[in-house]
Design a protein around this motif. Sequence first.
Motif, short mmCIF file in Angstrom:
data_model
loop_
_atom_site.label_atom_id
_atom_site.label_comp_id
_atom_site.label_asym_id
_atom_site.label_seq_id
_atom_site.Cartn_x
_atom_site.Cartn_y
_atom_site.Cartn_z
N ARG A 136 1.59 15.01 -4.53
CA ARG A 136 2.91 15.29 -3.08
C ARG A 136 1.21 14.46 -2.20
O ARG A 136 0.77 15.56 -2.90
N VAL A 137 2.15 13.69 -1.26
CA VAL A 137 0.50 13.41 -0.84
C VAL A 137 0.70 14.53 0.64
O VAL A 137 1.26 14.96 1.19
N THR A 138 -0.70 14.41 0.83
CA THR A 138 -1.41 15.59 1.79
C THR A 138 -1.20 14.70 3.24
O THR A 138 -1.23 13.44 2.75
N PHE A 139 -1.83 15.56 3.71
CA PHE A 139 -0.95 15.76 5.63
C PHE A 139 -1.40 16.45 6.39
O PHE A 139 -2.43 17.53 5.76
N ASN A 199 9.77 11.47 5.12
CA ASN A 199 10.62 11.23 4.33
C ASN A 199 10.04 10.85 2.60
O ASN A 199 10.14 10.60 1.99
N PHE A 200 8.98 10.07 3.64
CA PHE A 200 7.66 9.68 2.38
C PHE A 200 6.72 10.67 1.78
O PHE A 200 6.49 10.93 1.42
N LEU A 201 6.72 11.80 2.88
CA LEU A 201 5.97 12.67 2.21
C LEU A 201 6.68 13.34 1.07
O LEU A 201 6.17 14.97 0.23
N HIS A 202 8.25 13.36 1.43
CA HIS A 202 9.37 13.83 0.44
C HIS A 202 9.58 13.58 -0.84
O HIS A 202 10.26 14.56 -0.82
N LEU A 238 1.07 -0.97 -0.38
CA LEU A 238 -0.01 -0.13 0.25
C LEU A 238 0.52 1.29 0.04
O LEU A 238 0.48 1.91 -0.66
N LEU A 239 1.63 0.86 0.95
CA LEU A 239 2.88 2.07 1.19
C LEU A 239 3.71 2.23 -0.48
O LEU A 239 3.74 3.56 -1.30
N ALA A 240 4.23 1.36 -1.11
CA ALA A 240 4.71 1.65 -2.27
C ALA A 240 4.19 2.71 -3.59
O ALA A 240 4.48 2.66 -4.14
N LYS A 241 2.30 1.70 -3.23
CA LYS A 241 1.12 2.37 -4.19
C LYS A 241 1.41 3.74 -4.05
O LYS A 241 1.45 4.55 -4.81
N GLY A 242 1.72 4.55 -2.71
CA GLY A 242 0.98 5.46 -3.18
C GLY A 242 2.79 6.40 -2.39
O GLY A 242 2.71 7.39 -3.42
N TYR A 243 4.05 5.53 -2.86
CA TYR A 243 4.96 6.68 -2.99
C TYR A 243 5.07 7.07 -4.38
O TYR A 243 5.64 7.69 -4.56
N SER A 244 4.01 5.83 -4.90
CA SER A 244 4.83 5.64 -6.72
C SER A 244 4.10 7.17 -7.38
O SER A 244 4.23 7.61 -8.90
N GLY A 245 3.20 7.64 -6.84
CA GLY A 245 2.35 8.86 -7.22
C GLY A 245 2.59 9.93 -7.55
O GLY A 245 3.84 10.15 -7.24
N ILE A 246 2.43 10.36 -8.93
CA ILE A 246 2.71 11.63 -9.06
C ILE A 246 2.90 12.98 -7.74
O ILE A 246 3.54 14.11 -7.66
#
Length: 267
Positions: free
Chosen positions: A32-35, A95-98, A22-30
């Motif tokens: 920027r992840v919201t938080f 790290n994930f966010l950036h 699940l995390l790898a899929k989110g990381y590969s998204g184009i």
Amino acid sequence: MHEDTHLLADTVKKAAREAGALLAKGYSGIDRVTFERKGASDFVTHYDQSAERLIIDYIRQHFPAVGFLGEESGASPAHNSNVTVIIDPLDGTNNFLHGVPFFSVSIAVEQNNELIMGAVYHPLLDELIWAEKGQGAYLNDYRLICPSACPLTEMLVATCLPYHGKGDCDLSIRQQAAIMPHVSGIRSPGSAALEIAYVALGRFDAFWSQGAKLEWWDVAAGILIAQEVGLMVTDIQGQAAPSCLENSLLIAPSQSHQQLHSLLDKA
């Protein structure tokens, strides 16, 4: 170990891999992840929350009586069980966010307040570092051996650094100043669980942390992995009581541990 313990360990490992996917899929998204901001320098994403729910639901399907302690959901008491599963669904959220590719899923299991299993999964490398108490530590299916101590001047040492609103910056600076002249390098890549597991793998020669504000879910799995591979695990004062290890931690082969302890003691 009891057969159910082995089954629980297998379930934990599968849950870590599922959450990692699940995390790898989110990381590969184009995009920027919201938080959301939980506190000073403390962030949570949809992926933290979703990964934790996935882990709890998956383990609960097979072991409905166990309790949980999760970074995002807090404590869920066990039902007629002395087992608690400790979860950091995304260790290295910043790290994930950036977009920095250094984060992990960390899951530990306690029975009667004793660590019996730990798993740290790096989803981008598909590396599962895990251990069962009394059964050794492993990278995927490969059994690990205790890394040899090397001279201080050749050591690459990992640490967690404090930052805005979290930890004792002055103490951390003093400790770094005490160690820097003696080692070949210091690294703080941003996932305590992975940093500790990497000492077990021999990628880092030691890990220490005191100035940073760590929680039990940050370090529990890594501590058991380190212990099972034969590393010396104590707090900065040299004590091995688990209750104090999230706030003060030193992990290294025994000879290196003594040398680093002496340096840190002066700080």
